[in-house]
Scaffold this motif. Structure first.
Motif, PDB file in Angstrom:
ATOM      1  N   UNK A   1      29.957 -23.852  20.114  1.00  7.94           N
ATOM      2  CA  UNK A   1      29.911 -22.411  19.860  1.00  7.94           C
ATOM      3  C   UNK A   1      29.025 -21.683  20.885  1.00  7.94           C
ATOM      4  N   UNK A   2      28.745 -22.337  21.967  1.00  9.93           N
ATOM      5  CA  UNK A   2      27.998 -21.730  23.079  1.00  9.93           C
ATOM      6  C   UNK A   2      26.619 -21.222  22.658  1.00  9.93           C
ATOM      7  N   UNK A   3      26.005 -21.904  21.704  1.00  6.02           N
ATOM      8  CA  UNK A   3      24.636 -21.589  21.258  1.00  6.02           C
ATOM      9  C   UNK A   3      24.509 -20.212  20.588  1.00  6.02           C
ATOM     10  N   UNK A   4      25.613 -19.481  20.478  1.00  8.14           N
ATOM     11  CA  UNK A   4      25.531 -18.138  19.895  1.00  8.14           C
ATOM     12  C   UNK A   4      26.220 -18.058  18.536  1.00  8.14           C
ATOM     13  N   UNK A   5      27.145 -18.977  18.298  1.00 16.31           N
ATOM     14  CA  UNK A   5      27.912 -18.908  17.047  1.00 16.31           C
ATOM     15  C   UNK A   5      27.311 -19.703  15.923  1.00 16.31           C
ATOM     16  N   UNK A   6      26.122 -20.276  16.117  1.00 17.48           N
ATOM     17  CA  UNK A   6      25.475 -21.062  15.067  1.00 17.48           C
ATOM     18  C   UNK A   6      24.094 -20.474  14.781  1.00 17.48           C
ATOM     19  N   UNK A   7      23.859 -20.174  13.522  1.00 18.43           N
ATOM     20  CA  UNK A   7      22.590 -19.551  13.107  1.00 18.43           C
ATOM     21  C   UNK A   7      21.931 -20.419  12.049  1.00 18.43           C
TER      22      UNK A   7
ATOM     23  N   UNK B   1      16.610 -19.721   0.800  1.00 17.54           N
ATOM     24  CA  UNK B   1      17.674 -19.877  -0.199  1.00 17.54           C
ATOM     25  C   UNK B   1      18.831 -18.912   0.072  1.00 17.54           C
ATOM     26  N   UNK B   2      20.063 -19.336  -0.198  1.00 12.37           N
ATOM     27  CA  UNK B   2      21.221 -18.472   0.045  1.00 12.37           C
ATOM     28  C   UNK B   2      21.125 -17.109  -0.636  1.00 12.37           C
ATOM     29  N   UNK B   3      20.581 -17.081  -1.853  1.00 16.32           N
ATOM     30  CA  UNK B   3      20.485 -15.804  -2.575  1.00 16.32           C
ATOM     31  C   UNK B   3      19.632 -14.813  -1.801  1.00 16.32           C
ATOM     32  N   UNK B   4      18.479 -15.278  -1.319  1.00 15.29           N
ATOM     33  CA  UNK B   4      17.588 -14.388  -0.561  1.00 15.29           C
ATOM     34  C   UNK B   4      18.233 -13.963   0.753  1.00 15.29           C
ATOM     35  N   UNK B   5      18.855 -14.935   1.445  1.00  7.88           N
ATOM     36  CA  UNK B   5      19.439 -14.624   2.752  1.00  7.88           C
ATOM     37  C   UNK B   5      20.575 -13.618   2.625  1.00  7.88           C
ATOM     38  N   UNK B   6      21.488 -13.830   1.670  1.00  4.53           N
ATOM     39  CA  UNK B   6      22.633 -12.931   1.524  1.00  4.53           C
ATOM     40  C   UNK B   6      22.207 -11.574   0.971  1.00  4.53           C
TER      41      UNK B   6
ATOM     42  N   UNK C   1      25.092 -18.668  -7.163  1.00  9.84           N
ATOM     43  CA  UNK C   1      26.522 -18.915  -6.968  1.00  9.84           C
ATOM     44  C   UNK C   1      27.314 -17.611  -6.997  1.00  9.84           C
ATOM     45  N   UNK C   2      26.977 -16.713  -7.915  1.00 10.19           N
ATOM     46  CA  UNK C   2      27.666 -15.419  -7.971  1.00 10.19           C
ATOM     47  C   UNK C   2      27.491 -14.652  -6.666  1.00 10.19           C
ATOM     48  N   UNK C   3      26.287 -14.741  -6.103  1.00 13.69           N
ATOM     49  CA  UNK C   3      26.015 -14.055  -4.831  1.00 13.69           C
ATOM     50  C   UNK C   3      26.859 -14.639  -3.712  1.00 13.69           C
TER      51      UNK C   3
ATOM     52  N   UNK D   1      38.408 -28.191  11.941  1.00 18.88           N
ATOM     53  CA  UNK D   1      39.565 -27.437  12.422  1.00 18.88           C
ATOM     54  C   UNK D   1      39.976 -26.344  11.440  1.00 18.88           C
ATOM     55  N   UNK D   2      39.528 -26.455  10.190  1.00 18.24           N
ATOM     56  CA  UNK D   2      39.888 -25.468   9.168  1.00 18.24           C
ATOM     57  C   UNK D   2      38.897 -24.315   9.115  1.00 18.24           C
ATOM     58  N   UNK D   3      37.922 -24.328  10.012  1.00 16.32           N
ATOM     59  CA  UNK D   3      36.953 -23.237  10.092  1.00 16.32           C
ATOM     60  C   UNK D   3      37.348 -22.300  11.218  1.00 16.32           C
ATOM     61  N   UNK D   4      37.314 -21.026  10.942  1.00 21.04           N
ATOM     62  CA  UNK D   4      37.682 -20.019  11.945  1.00 21.04           C
ATOM     63  C   UNK D   4      36.695 -20.075  13.110  1.00 21.04           C
ATOM     64  N   UNK D   5      37.164 -20.427  14.319  1.00 21.42           N
ATOM     65  CA  UNK D   5      36.239 -20.548  15.464  1.00 21.42           C
ATOM     66  C   UNK D   5      35.635 -19.216  15.888  1.00 21.42           C
ATOM     67  N   UNK D   6      36.226 -18.120  15.442  1.00 22.87           N
ATOM     68  CA  UNK D   6      35.700 -16.800  15.803  1.00 22.87           C
ATOM     69  C   UNK D   6      34.559 -16.367  14.872  1.00 22.87           C
ATOM     70  N   UNK D   7      34.411 -17.104  13.765  1.00 25.14           N
ATOM     71  CA  UNK D   7      33.346 -16.783  12.812  1.00 25.14           C
ATOM     72  C   UNK D   7      32.059 -17.520  13.160  1.00 25.14           C
ATOM     73  N   UNK D   8      30.963 -16.907  12.868  1.00 28.74           N
ATOM     74  CA  UNK D   8      29.661 -17.523  13.076  1.00 28.74           C
ATOM     75  C   UNK D   8      29.400 -18.572  12.003  1.00 28.74           C
ATOM     76  N   UNK D   9      28.808 -19.694  12.385  1.00 31.76           N
ATOM     77  CA  UNK D   9      28.435 -20.731  11.418  1.00 31.76           C
ATOM     78  C   UNK D   9      26.982 -20.510  11.001  1.00 31.76           C
ATOM     79  N   UNK D  10      26.767 -20.400   9.697  1.00 29.22           N
ATOM     80  CA  UNK D  10      25.424 -20.234   9.136  1.00 29.22           C
ATOM     81  C   UNK D  10      24.980 -21.606   8.633  1.00 29.22           C
ATOM     82  N   UNK D  11      24.200 -22.306   9.430  1.00 27.82           N
ATOM     83  CA  UNK D  11      23.798 -23.695   9.135  1.00 27.82           C
ATOM     84  C   UNK D  11      22.619 -23.697   8.160  1.00 27.82           C
ATOM     85  N   UNK D  12      22.865 -24.241   6.968  1.00 23.96           N
ATOM     86  CA  UNK D  12      21.827 -24.259   5.938  1.00 23.96           C
ATOM     87  C   UNK D  12      20.797 -25.349   6.208  1.00 23.96           C
ATOM     88  N   UNK D  13      19.530 -24.960   6.257  1.00 21.41           N
ATOM     89  CA  UNK D  13      18.417 -25.903   6.362  1.00 21.41           C
ATOM     90  C   UNK D  13      17.603 -25.974   5.075  1.00 21.41           C
TER      91      UNK D  13
END
Length: 403
Positions: free
Chosen positions: A57-63, A68-73, A97-99, A236-248
């Motif tokens: 992703x050229x170092x730009x498409x991965x964040x 926690x997902x709730x806080x981030x979203x 989960x609802x978020x 392959x089922x992930x849209x390559x144009x979308x950014x990947x949000x890597x959970x740590x």
């Protein structure tokens, strides 16, 4: 220090040095802890897969997401992309989960690769899981493959270690697409009885991808022969144009370490040097500290000054001619004496109570009644004289002397 003590210390130090050398000479055991952390280079770390995805992703498409997902979203409601979860267990509470699902509905993607996926999410998607079991063999090495003919390899991919193998035993067949299958290895690299381990389900305008073989993203699997092709095709089922949000956040292993001891104990040589120093300090305390220990001085405990304090306070009352207040206190103290010493309740001072008091105090009924009658007379008076207070004191003293 005696000659025997010196010999003993030399033997102990020599033994520790020998054990340290033996431990340092042993090959380091392989750490199979399922951390799935991007910084770990152990077999089940995701150092390789993380960096390959980042490079793709050229170092730009991965964040990296470290909260926690709730806080981030909540803080980034307008962000779009694929939320990427890889761990041994991933479970969200209801509000979180609802978020996430609300975010997916807007056209985003949720990707989870985990052995244990939270029940709340599975129940929402009408999905259930089970585990592959070998009834005639203890082998639990899995064969995995994708179902799409364009992504499917001629030979299934083998993970050559015994692990637990969850699969989707029930799915919503109307809304769910099967993307991958698995089976326990049985001497042949052929999947005859496939079980579902990778699915996709639409949710609003977005998609949810669930995968039960997170080892596919581990360093060991990725670097084994051509297994990387399987992991590559999973994405392959992930849209390559979308950014990947890597959970740590949902990770068994830590992304970073703040304790200096971690770096010290993580290196086998530094670890044993540290142990050697600690043991040396303990030995020094045992043999040197004991000899030079100072004597502990005897401290005389504080005297009980309650009686002197009471006498001082009563003297102040007496000098200020507060006879009625002193009489009231004497009355209360006498009732307390009846309750705690004679063990007689004083809620109601009737004939039976007075009889019990007289019997337990070895006083006559007449003496008992006279005392309580005197209490009543004093309580009715707004003010009493010194002689009356002294008379009350003498009655109480005489009463108690017979107890």
């Amino acid at each position: 220090m005696t000659k025997g003590s010196k010999i003993f210390i030399i033997i102990i130090i020599g033994l520790i040095a020998f054990l340290t050398y033996m431990e340092a000479s042993e090959p380091a055991p392989i750490n199979w802890f399922p951390s799935y952390s991007k910084t770990d280079k152990i077999p089940l770390g995701t150092f390789v897969s993380y960096n390959l995805i980042k490079e793709a992703f050229d170092n730009k498409g991965l964040k990296d997401i470290n909260q926690p997902p709730y806080e981030f979203l909540t803080d980034n409601d307008s962000i779009t992309g694929t939320y990427f979860f890889i761990n041994g267990s991933v479970g969200f509470d209801k509000s979180e989960l609802d978020k996430i699902l609300s975010w997916v509905e807007k056209g985003n993607t949720l990707f989870i690769s985990s052995k244990n996926i939270g029940y709340t999410l599975l129940d929402t998607l009408n999905i259930d899981t089970d585990n592959l079991l070998a009834l005639d063999d203890i082998n639990t090495k899995p064969l995995v493959a994708l179902t799409n003919t364009n992504l499917k390899n001629e030979i299934p991919f083998l993970y050559d270690r015994d692990i637990s193998n969850p699969y989707f035993s029930e799915i919503d067949t109307i809304n769910t697409t099967v993307l991958g299958v698995s089976q326990l290895y049985n001497d042949t690299l052929v999947i005859k009885d496939p079980e579902i381990n990778y699915i996709r389900q639409s949710f609003g305008n977005g998609h949810i991808l669930l995968h039960t073989f997170p080892e596919a993203f581990g360093n060991y699997f990725m670097l084994k022969e051509n297994n990387y092709q399987y992991t590559q095709n999973l994405l392959a089922y992930i849209n390559p144009k979308q950014q990947i949000l890597w959970d740590n956040y949902y990770k068994s292993g830590k992304t970073f370490y703040t304790s200096p001891l971690f770096f010290l104990l993580n290196n086998r040589y530094l670890k044993w040097a540290y142990y050697f120093v600690v043991i040396g300090v303990v030995l020094f305390i045992l043999f040197e500290g004991k000899r030079k220990q100072r004597s502990i001085p005897i401290i005389t405990p504080l005297k009980n000054q309650t009686l002197s304090f009471t006498r001082t306070i009563s003297g102040m009352y007496f000098e200020k001619e507060k006879h009625k207040e002193i009489a009231t206190k004497q009355n209360l103290l006498f009732l307390d004496y009846v309750r705690n010493t004679l063990r007689i309740p004083t809620d109601t001072l009737d004939e039976k109570t007075l009889t019990d008091i007289a019997a337990r105090s070895s006083n006559t009924m007449e003496e008992t009644k006279n005392l309580f009658k005197y209490f009543e007379e004093i309580n009715r008076k707004p003010k009493i004289e010194k002689d009356e207070l002294i008379a009350l004191y003498e009655l109480i003293t005489k009463f108690k002397s017979k107890s």
